[in-house]
Design a protein around this motif. Structure first.
Motif, short mmCIF file in Angstrom:
data_model
loop_
_atom_site.label_atom_id
_atom_site.label_comp_id
_atom_site.label_asym_id
_atom_site.label_seq_id
_atom_site.Cartn_x
_atom_site.Cartn_y
_atom_site.Cartn_z
N ASP A 21 29.48 34.39 46.26
CA ASP A 21 30.10 33.74 47.91
C ASP A 21 31.18 35.09 47.91
OD1 ASP A 21 27.59 34.01 48.60
OD2 ASP A 21 27.52 31.16 48.65
N LEU A 22 31.43 34.75 46.89
CA LEU A 22 33.55 35.10 46.90
C LEU A 22 33.44 36.73 47.13
CD1 LEU A 22 35.27 33.03 44.18
CD2 LEU A 22 35.81 33.00 46.92
N PRO A 23 34.67 36.82 47.69
CA PRO A 23 35.51 38.53 48.03
C PRO A 23 35.98 38.59 46.83
CG PRO A 23 36.64 37.45 49.01
CD PRO A 23 35.31 36.42 48.82
N LYS A 24 35.34 40.16 46.43
CA LYS A 24 36.27 40.89 44.88
C LYS A 24 37.48 39.98 44.95
CE LYS A 24 35.32 44.97 44.10
NZ LYS A 24 34.92 46.25 43.57
N ALA A 25 38.65 40.35 46.09
CA ALA A 25 39.63 40.64 46.53
C ALA A 25 40.05 38.41 45.51
CB ALA A 25 40.71 40.81 47.07
N LEU A 26 39.81 37.28 45.78
CA LEU A 26 39.73 36.36 45.14
C LEU A 26 38.93 35.93 43.81
CD1 LEU A 26 39.36 34.89 49.01
CD2 LEU A 26 41.32 35.89 47.87
N LEU A 27 38.32 36.67 43.40
CA LEU A 27 37.39 36.32 41.93
C LEU A 27 38.92 35.41 41.54
CD1 LEU A 27 35.48 38.99 40.86
CD2 LEU A 27 34.24 37.42 42.03
N PRO A 28 38.60 34.33 40.96
CA PRO A 28 39.95 34.08 39.53
C PRO A 28 39.74 34.37 38.73
CG PRO A 28 37.65 32.48 39.73
CD PRO A 28 37.09 34.15 40.94
N VAL A 29 40.98 35.19 38.43
CA VAL A 29 41.61 36.10 37.61
C VAL A 29 42.75 34.57 36.32
CG1 VAL A 29 42.15 37.45 36.22
CG2 VAL A 29 41.39 37.85 37.92
N ALA A 30 42.44 34.01 35.47
CA ALA A 30 44.29 33.05 34.94
C ALA A 30 43.89 32.40 35.39
CB ALA A 30 45.16 34.50 34.25
N GLY A 31 43.31 31.67 36.67
CA GLY A 31 43.64 30.31 37.43
C GLY A 31 43.93 30.58 38.19
N LEU A 223 36.37 42.47 34.40
CA LEU A 223 37.47 41.17 34.16
C LEU A 223 38.00 40.38 33.54
CD1 LEU A 223 38.11 38.45 37.07
CD2 LEU A 223 35.53 37.95 36.41
N ALA A 224 36.95 40.08 32.46
CA ALA A 224 37.50 39.12 31.41
C ALA A 224 37.77 39.80 30.44
CB ALA A 224 36.15 38.98 30.16
N GLU A 225 38.18 40.96 30.45
CA GLU A 225 39.75 41.36 29.48
C GLU A 225 40.39 40.99 30.48
OE1 GLU A 225 40.78 46.11 27.48
OE2 GLU A 225 39.78 45.64 29.96
N LEU A 226 40.69 41.59 31.89
CA LEU A 226 41.80 41.14 32.12
C LEU A 226 42.37 39.48 32.21
CD1 LEU A 226 44.51 42.40 34.18
CD2 LEU A 226 43.20 41.89 36.23
N ASP A 227 41.28 38.20 32.61
CA ASP A 227 41.83 37.01 32.91
C ASP A 227 42.19 37.38 30.94
OD1 ASP A 227 40.60 34.85 33.36
OD2 ASP A 227 40.24 34.65 31.58
N ALA A 228 41.78 37.28 30.14
CA ALA A 228 41.86 37.00 29.06
C ALA A 228 44.10 37.57 28.50
CB ALA A 228 41.22 37.92 27.31
N LEU A 229 44.50 38.96 29.00
CA LEU A 229 45.98 39.16 29.06
C LEU A 229 45.78 38.85 29.45
CD1 LEU A 229 47.77 41.87 28.56
CD2 LEU A 229 46.55 42.69 31.00
N LEU A 230 45.85 37.77 30.99
CA LEU A 230 47.34 37.59 31.83
C LEU A 230 47.58 35.68 30.92
CD1 LEU A 230 45.82 38.56 35.39
CD2 LEU A 230 47.87 39.35 33.84
N ARG A 232 47.23 35.49 28.38
CA ARG A 232 48.50 35.57 26.52
C ARG A 232 49.77 35.75 27.01
NH1 ARG A 232 43.97 39.25 24.66
NH2 ARG A 232 45.34 41.10 25.71
N GLU A 233 50.17 36.55 28.46
CA GLU A 233 50.87 36.74 29.07
C GLU A 233 51.56 34.99 29.85
OE1 GLU A 233 50.99 39.51 32.27
OE2 GLU A 233 50.72 41.31 30.60
#
Length: 237
Positions: A21-31, A223-230, A232-233
């Protein structure tokens, strides 16, 4: 003033398996919500004003971002009817009264680790009504759809064959406001690609080649790739 428009009105059909039910802009990425990462990037490179074009679950986006003061930004909103979305180009047409004379456009699912201010400077130097940031992709991350001649886009097509293009639309462009005036009466929905293709035909689309690769959360694997990148950063900070 440097205004950037974020196109965040779509339903995100390719990501619904994880978005729920989330809009794409609010998907959790790296917390953190993805939009938070976008706004931090923009603020870091001197962007001051944001126009969020929202539609699907737009109330949630507005409740999260507010007036932008949490990021040192000024945020305004252009609202679309979620049941009759106007398309990425149509969103710009509807928002004309809120647009600065020159503004940038960022896709709502793109994470672009580059200096946004360089795109505004390149657009001004070009003397042309619009500029597209591109990456020499060579079909590596997604199918390439752009070909350059010098500092201009001479070919752009989402249906490009493999030998027709070696660059890709990076996800950030700069426009003069009047580019969208001819489309005021529609028809809608209007894709931003239609506007871009017309500019190419008129030899009026400049290009800025960006060395850094792009990231996007439009699909679960992105989404999974960016989550992992961020993550790590964050661990390296």
């Amino acid at each position: 003033m440097k205004q950037t428009v974020i196109l965040a009105g779509g339903m995100g059909t390719r990501i619904q398996s994880v978005a729920h039910d989330l809009p794409k802009a609010l998907l959790p990425v790296a917390g953190r919500p993805f939009l938070d990462h976008q706004l931090r990037l923009l603020a870091k490179t001197g962007i001051t004003d944001i126009l969020l074009c929202i539609g699907y679950r737009g109330d949630q986006i507005e409740a999260f971002a507010g007036d932008g003061s949490s990021w040192g930004l000024n945020i305004q909103y252009a609202h679309e009817d979620p049941s009759a979305l106007l398309g990425t180009g149509g969103a710009m047409v509807q928002a004309r009264s809120l647009l600065a004379p020159v503004f940038g456009v960022l896709y709502g699912d793109s994470y672009l680790p580059f200096d946004f201010s360089a795109a505004y400077a390149a657009h001004e130097a070009s003397g042309l009504p619009a500029l597209m940031c591109v990456h020499r992709n060579n079909h590596q991350w997604d199918p390439s759809n752009v070909r350059l001649s010098g500092d201009r886009v001479v070919f752009y097509s989402k249906k490009a064959k493999k030998d027709e293009a070696d660059c890709i639309d990076y996800g950030f462009s700069v426009f003069r406001r009047e580019v969208f005036e001819p489309y005021a009466s529609g028809p809608f929905p209007l894709d931003l690609a239609t506007v871009m293709s017309r500019l190419v035909d008129l030899h009026q689309l400049a290009a800025l080649e960006v060395a850094q690769r792009f990231y996007e959360i439009g699909k679960p694997e992105g989404l999974a790739e960016l989550d992992a990148l961020l993550r790590r950063e964050q661990a390296d900070e």
